[in-house]
Design a protein around this motif. Structure first.
Motif, PDB file in Angstrom:
ATOM      1  N   PRO A   1       0.787  -1.243   0.000  1.00 14.30           N
ATOM      2  CA  PRO A   1       0.000   0.000   0.000  1.00 14.30           C
ATOM      3  C   PRO A   1       0.811   1.281   0.000  1.00 14.30           C
ATOM      4  O   PRO A   1       0.291   2.311  -0.373  1.00 14.30           O
ATOM      5  N   SER A   2       2.071   1.241   0.415  1.00 14.33           N
ATOM      6  CA  SER A   2       2.756   2.524   0.533  1.00 14.33           C
ATOM      7  C   SER A   2       3.879   2.693  -0.469  1.00 14.33           C
ATOM      8  O   SER A   2       4.753   3.518  -0.278  1.00 14.33           O
TER       9      SER A   2
ATOM     10  N   LEU B   1      -0.091   9.824   4.775  1.00 13.39           N
ATOM     11  CA  LEU B   1      -0.579   8.448   4.756  1.00 13.39           C
ATOM     12  C   LEU B   1       0.571   7.467   5.002  1.00 13.39           C
ATOM     13  O   LEU B   1       0.418   6.475   5.714  1.00 13.39           O
ATOM     14  N   ASP B   2       1.724   7.775   4.403  1.00 12.80           N
ATOM     15  CA  ASP B   2       2.888   6.918   4.621  1.00 12.80           C
ATOM     16  C   ASP B   2       3.297   6.892   6.078  1.00 12.80           C
ATOM     17  O   ASP B   2       3.834   5.900   6.566  1.00 12.80           O
ATOM     18  N   LEU B   3       3.065   7.992   6.764  1.00 12.97           N
ATOM     19  CA  LEU B   3       3.446   8.060   8.175  1.00 12.97           C
ATOM     20  C   LEU B   3       2.302   7.636   9.072  1.00 12.97           C
ATOM     21  O   LEU B   3       2.409   7.724  10.290  1.00 12.97           O
ATOM     22  N   GLY B   4       1.183   7.229   8.491  1.00  7.08           N
ATOM     23  CA  GLY B   4       0.124   6.651   9.305  1.00  7.08           C
ATOM     24  C   GLY B   4      -0.938   7.625   9.766  1.00  7.08           C
ATOM     25  O   GLY B   4      -1.676   7.326  10.684  1.00  7.08           O
ATOM     26  N   THR B   5      -1.053   8.783   9.155  1.00  9.21           N
ATOM     27  CA  THR B   5      -2.164   9.655   9.500  1.00  9.21           C
ATOM     28  C   THR B   5      -3.042   9.853   8.275  1.00  9.21           C
ATOM     29  O   THR B   5      -2.549  10.146   7.201  1.00  9.21           O
ATOM     30  N   PHE B   6      -4.322   9.639   8.463  1.00 13.65           N
ATOM     31  CA  PHE B   6      -5.225   9.605   7.317  1.00 13.65           C
ATOM     32  C   PHE B   6      -5.766  10.982   6.956  1.00 13.65           C
ATOM     33  O   PHE B   6      -5.953  11.297   5.795  1.00 13.65           O
ATOM     34  N   SER B   7      -6.038  11.762   7.985  1.00 11.41           N
ATOM     35  CA  SER B   7      -6.836  12.964   7.740  1.00 11.41           C
ATOM     36  C   SER B   7      -6.204  13.958   6.761  1.00 11.41           C
ATOM     37  O   SER B   7      -6.906  14.456   5.892  1.00 11.41           O
TER      38      SER B   7
ATOM     39  N   LEU C   1      -7.108  13.232   3.210  1.00 12.54           N
ATOM     40  CA  LEU C   1      -8.455  13.578   2.759  1.00 12.54           C
ATOM     41  C   LEU C   1      -8.638  15.085   2.650  1.00 12.54           C
ATOM     42  O   LEU C   1      -9.373  15.551   1.790  1.00 12.54           O
ATOM     43  N   TYR C   2      -7.961  15.825   3.531  1.00  6.94           N
ATOM     44  CA  TYR C   2      -8.018  17.289   3.376  1.00  6.94           C
ATOM     45  C   TYR C   2      -7.394  17.686   2.044  1.00  6.94           C
ATOM     46  O   TYR C   2      -7.920  18.534   1.328  1.00  6.94           O
TER      47      TYR C   2
ATOM     48  N   LEU D   1      -0.851  20.392  11.543  1.00  2.91           N
ATOM     49  CA  LEU D   1      -1.193  18.968  11.567  1.00  2.91           C
ATOM     50  C   LEU D   1       0.020  18.093  11.275  1.00  2.91           C
ATOM     51  O   LEU D   1       0.175  17.032  11.853  1.00  2.91           O
TER      52      LEU D   1
ATOM     53  N   PHE E   1       5.456  13.866  13.801  1.00  2.00           N
ATOM     54  CA  PHE E   1       5.882  13.997  12.402  1.00  2.00           C
ATOM     55  C   PHE E   1       7.361  14.370  12.340  1.00  2.00           C
ATOM     56  O   PHE E   1       8.124  13.794  11.564  1.00  2.00           O
TER      57      PHE E   1
ATOM     58  N   PRO F   1       8.815   3.758   4.050  1.00  2.00           N
ATOM     59  CA  PRO F   1       7.751   4.629   3.535  1.00  2.00           C
ATOM     60  C   PRO F   1       8.062   6.101   3.772  1.00  2.00           C
ATOM     61  O   PRO F   1       7.764   6.934   2.918  1.00  2.00           O
TER      62      PRO F   1
END
Lengths: 422, 412
Positions: free
Chosen positions: B29-30, B132-138, B141-142, B221, B228, B397
């Motif tokens: 996935p990544s 996303l690669d670091l594991g945060t989804f939001s 989507l923003y 964020l 991060f 990733p």
């Protein structure tokens, strides 16, 4: 009605009053019957929050991410989405990879589910409303919760996939490490309360928000450390390394699909609720509403329907508090990036364990220091460590007190006054 | 056999540890599409990493030799599918260089405006996918929420949302549209009436006004988030020398502290597009970088992209002000059957991911004798092995994501 409420357990009720058309049952039949009912009830409590919180997670994450989340299934808010997904997952093909160790692969999800399922046994939802009011309640809960890691390691090891193996290795290291500070922090309110019985720990905090353990200066910090560790031991972000999808595809879940996969998922959400409920019981006053309303009702109506209504209100308060904590976990998950495994371990071993040890020592020393300096053991609320209820009879006897309903116990001043008189 | 151990060294030699070969991708996935990384790991530590490419090879260059140059344009936006506009521009410019075609001022303004919007869209995906690669989804989507509006605007512009084929030899296929219905996403975000009509430029202005304050939120964020920073700063350090020797370009090169941007330092046929525009070339080091950040690490590369979005917004605003005053048409006609001179031309342009080069050889026919593309991501990806070796599995990733590669462009 009154007999049912007054009876110590369902088994006892069945023995004395019996069921319609059958009359009173003998002891073994009553026990078996009661066990089935209890398991069904606990099972419902296991499945219900899981389904509910999966839906909540989708809805909340949707809102956080400027999406709608589920909207259609079940009418208005997509509230049947979890059920629909569950039905879909059950229908899926029963896949076991060729390289997998079949027996262990099949066994793993059940270990995980049973571990988080059994953890609910000692959790009191309201005064005395636990599957079993155990004197070693917290000990049992923590012990059983740490069994979950076995299932995860088994799943990763038996999958025959390198990604699953990575996930299991990470999970083993992480969960075992985080159990330690979590348990130490959970012991802080235990020291304050002086009992491992979760029902009594919550009972000692009743009567108002000023009695809650979180206002104890050391327990206050212990709560946050506990909650961090609990998040980690539930494999929730930012500690979701075992199933880190960007690194390990799906970690130990890589080879699982269908029903077995959904069991892991159910277990995750169930243990999320369990650790949140434990936090509420230990730190946030359990079912206490914070204004003394429930205690007032209980004092006015020591038994019967009034007491029952007070317990129902308490149940709702407990559920609201736990749900808020679960929502915090959801909120954190959708905000923060994931830590790396060495950073997770550093956080635990270098920071959380020393902090929790310090807090534990502080909790032990605090009442002693206060007593030495000011002659009292608490600043806020009733004196900590002296808020003991009256000694109880052994559960299983038929007296009303042993039912976990002890209105006298919440009258703190009486209890401590009695104790102080030699 | 006794159960006691006489010599503790026996067990030490008995338990042998071995290195493990792990295949990461092409369905991982990544790995940003179909990159395949072959890892030799000791536990989670990477000892050797070998990238394998070619899973998305579509013979785009060979096809280009059988098509007239305007017909090849649709193949170029399928190379880097996240920045189709910039790819179209690079290809059109290379052909224009070969035939010596000068485009009118209006077409140039349109090209800058739309290409910079494309850069914003591409960097937004880069930012979101890195989260996303670091594991945060939001953030992902923003980023897509914002990008969606750019795609809506491009749809009004040329009818396509991803593979635009908008720039062609001699200019653009259409002029900027006049009155458009407001994009639904923009109406929802800015709380306007859904049935509102406005000019295309007004919609772009409205979008930029929406986007600009959001960039600060992304910094909160991601960029300034302690986790991060822990995951990115001081990791995957690409030194200036290594970056130059591997031919890295774009944000990867600028993140290593090389102040080089083809929009400013490129060939005159390309840089004249940007003369008269006020913009900065962003390159590391940064004064406001966190303490842990090192020149050329993941954090710097990410931050260069974020700052380039700000610069692109600035450029779009200037181009919008320039557009009504621009002379000429949006396109000079170019016949499909026009013969290419017996000559060759190579031109690199600054695509969001780096210097994308197109090489066209004419042979007195409408179809080029040779058509080649020089990928920027290919060079950027080539530093994966020196950057990742010795780090943990979880850093792959983070490092590969910070290079922001698009496999479609590498494999073509």
């Amino acid at each position: 009605m009154d007999t049912l409420l007054a009876a110590n357990s369902l088994a006892e009720y069945l023995q004395t009053n019996g069921v319609p058309f059958f009359g009173p049952l003998d002891e073994s039949t009553a026990m078996i019957f009661a066990a089935v009912v209890h398991v069904a009830l606990v099972g419902a409590w296991f499945g219900l929050p899981a389904g509910l919180f999966i839906w909540a997670e989708r809805k909340i994450s949707g809102r956080i991410q400027d999406r709608l989340g589920p909207t259609r299934c079940g009418g208005k808010f997509g509230w049947l989405q979890s059920l629909a997904d569950g039905i879909k997952l059950i229908q899926k093909e029963d896949l076991v990879p060729k390289d997998a160790d079949g027996l262990m692969f099949r066994l793993a999800p059940y270990i995980v589910v049973v571990a988080s399922f059994v953890g609910y046994i000692a959790l009191p939802f309201s005064d005395g409303w636990a599957a079993m009011t155990l004197d070693v309640g917290l000990f049992l809960t923590l012990a059983v919760l740490s069994l979950e890691v076995l299932g995860v390691i088994l799943a990763g090891y038996s999958s025959g996939s390198k990604w699953a193996l990575f996930g299991a290795m990470r999970e083993g290291a992480q969960m075992v490490s985080y159990e330690i500070p979590m348990a130490i922090c959970a012991l802080c309110p235990i020291v304050t309360a002086g009992t491992l019985n979760l029902n009594e720990v919550a009972l000692l905090q009743s009567g108002g928000a000023w009695n809650w353990n979180i206002l104890h200066p050391f327990n206050f910090f212990a709560f946050f450390v506990y909650f961090t560790c609990a998040t980690a031991s539930c494999k929730r972000a930012p500690f979701d390394l075992a199933e880190a999808e960007s690194e390990l595809v799906a970690g130990f879940l890589t080879e699982y699909s269908g029903f077995r996969w959904s069991l892991f998922f159910l277990a995750e959400y169930a243990s999320m609720f369990l650790v949140s409920g434990l936090a509420v019981v230990l730190f946030l006053g359990g079912w206490d509403d914070g204004f003394g309303i429930i205690t007032a009702i209980k004092t006015a109506f020591p038994d019967g329907l009034g007491n029952f209504i007070a317990n129902v209100i308490g149940l709702k308060v407990f559920l609201v508090k736990s749900s808020i904590l679960v929502c915090v976990q959801i909120w954190v998950r959708w905000t923060l990036p994931r830590l790396r495994i060495d950073q997770v371990m550093t956080t635990c071993l270098k920071y959380l364990i020393p902090i929790s040890c310090f807090l534990f020592a502080g909790t032990v020393a605090y009442p002693l220091v206060l007593a030495k300096m000011f002659g009292q053991t608490s600043i806020i609320g009733a004196p900590a460590g002296e808020r003991l209820v009256q000694p109880r009879e052994v559960p299983g006897s038929t007296s009303l007190e042993s039912n976990g309903i002890n209105p006298a116990g919440v009258q703190v001043s009486t209890a401590s006054a009695e104790r102080s008189q030699p | 056999m006794s159960l006691t151990l006489e010599d503790p060294r026996v067990i030490e030699f008995d338990v042998r540890t071995d290195e493990m070969l792990v295949n990461m991708g092409p369905q991982h996935p990544s790995t940003h599409g179909v990159l395949r990384l072959l890892l030799r790991t000791d536990g989670e530590i990477i000892h050797e990493i070998t990238p394998h490419i070619g899973y998305l090879h579509r013979c785009a260059e060979k096809i280009g030799e059988n098509l007239a140059t305007p017909q090849w344009v649709p193949y170029t936006d399928r190379m880097d599918y996240l920045a189709g506009m910039n790819m179209n521009l690079g290809m059109a410019l290379a052909v224009e260089k070969l035939i010596g075609l000068e485009v009118p001022e209006k077409a140039m303004t349109i090209r800058v405006l739309v290409a910079e919007l494309g850069r914003i869209a591409s960097h937004l995906v880069g930012m979101g996918a890195y989260g996303l690669d670091l594991g945060t989804f939001s953030p992902f989507l923003y980023a897509f929420r914002e990008r969606e509006i750019i795609l809506d605007l491009f749809e009004e512009l040329c009818g396509a949302r991803l593979t635009y084929s908008y720039f062609t030899i001699g200019g653009a296929t259409h002029d900027l549209p006049d009155i458009i219905p407001i994009p639904p996403g923009l109406a929802a975000l800015t709380k306007r009436n859904k049935n509102m009509k406005l000019t295309w430029l007004e919609a772009v202005e409205m979008f930029l006004n929406w986007l600009e304050p959001r960039i600060q939120e992304y910094h909160t964020l991601l960029t300034r988030n302690q986790i991060f920073i822990k995951r990115t700063a001081g990791l995957g350090i690409l030194t200036k020398e290594l970056a130059i020797s591997h031919g890295c370009t774009g944000p990867v090169l600028r993140g290593s502290g090389v102040d080089f941007d083809l929009r400013r330092d490129g060939e005159p046929i390309y840089t004249r597009y940007y003369t008269g525009y006020d913009f900065d070339v962003i390159s590391a080091p940064f004064e406001d970088a966190p303490r842990e950040a090192v020149l050329g690490d993941n954090w710097c590369r990410f931050f260069v992209r974020m700052m380039e979005v700000v610069q692109a917004i600035k450029l779009v605003r200037q181009a919008m002000a320039k557009y009504p005053k621009s002379q000429g048409t949006y396109r000079v006609p170019y016949k499909m059957s026009a013969k290419l001179p017996v000559d060759e031309a190579y031109l690199e342009t600054e695509c969001p991911r780096g210097a994308m080069g197109f090489y066209i050889v004419g042979n007195d026919k409408a179809e080029p004798y040779r058509a080649r593309a020089k990928s920027s991501c290919f060079c950027n990806l080539s530093v994966t092995a020196p950057l990742c070796e010795g780090f943990l599995l979880a850093d792959i990733p983070a490092i590969v994501g910070s290079l922001d590669v698009v496999m479609g462009e590498i494999d073509r």
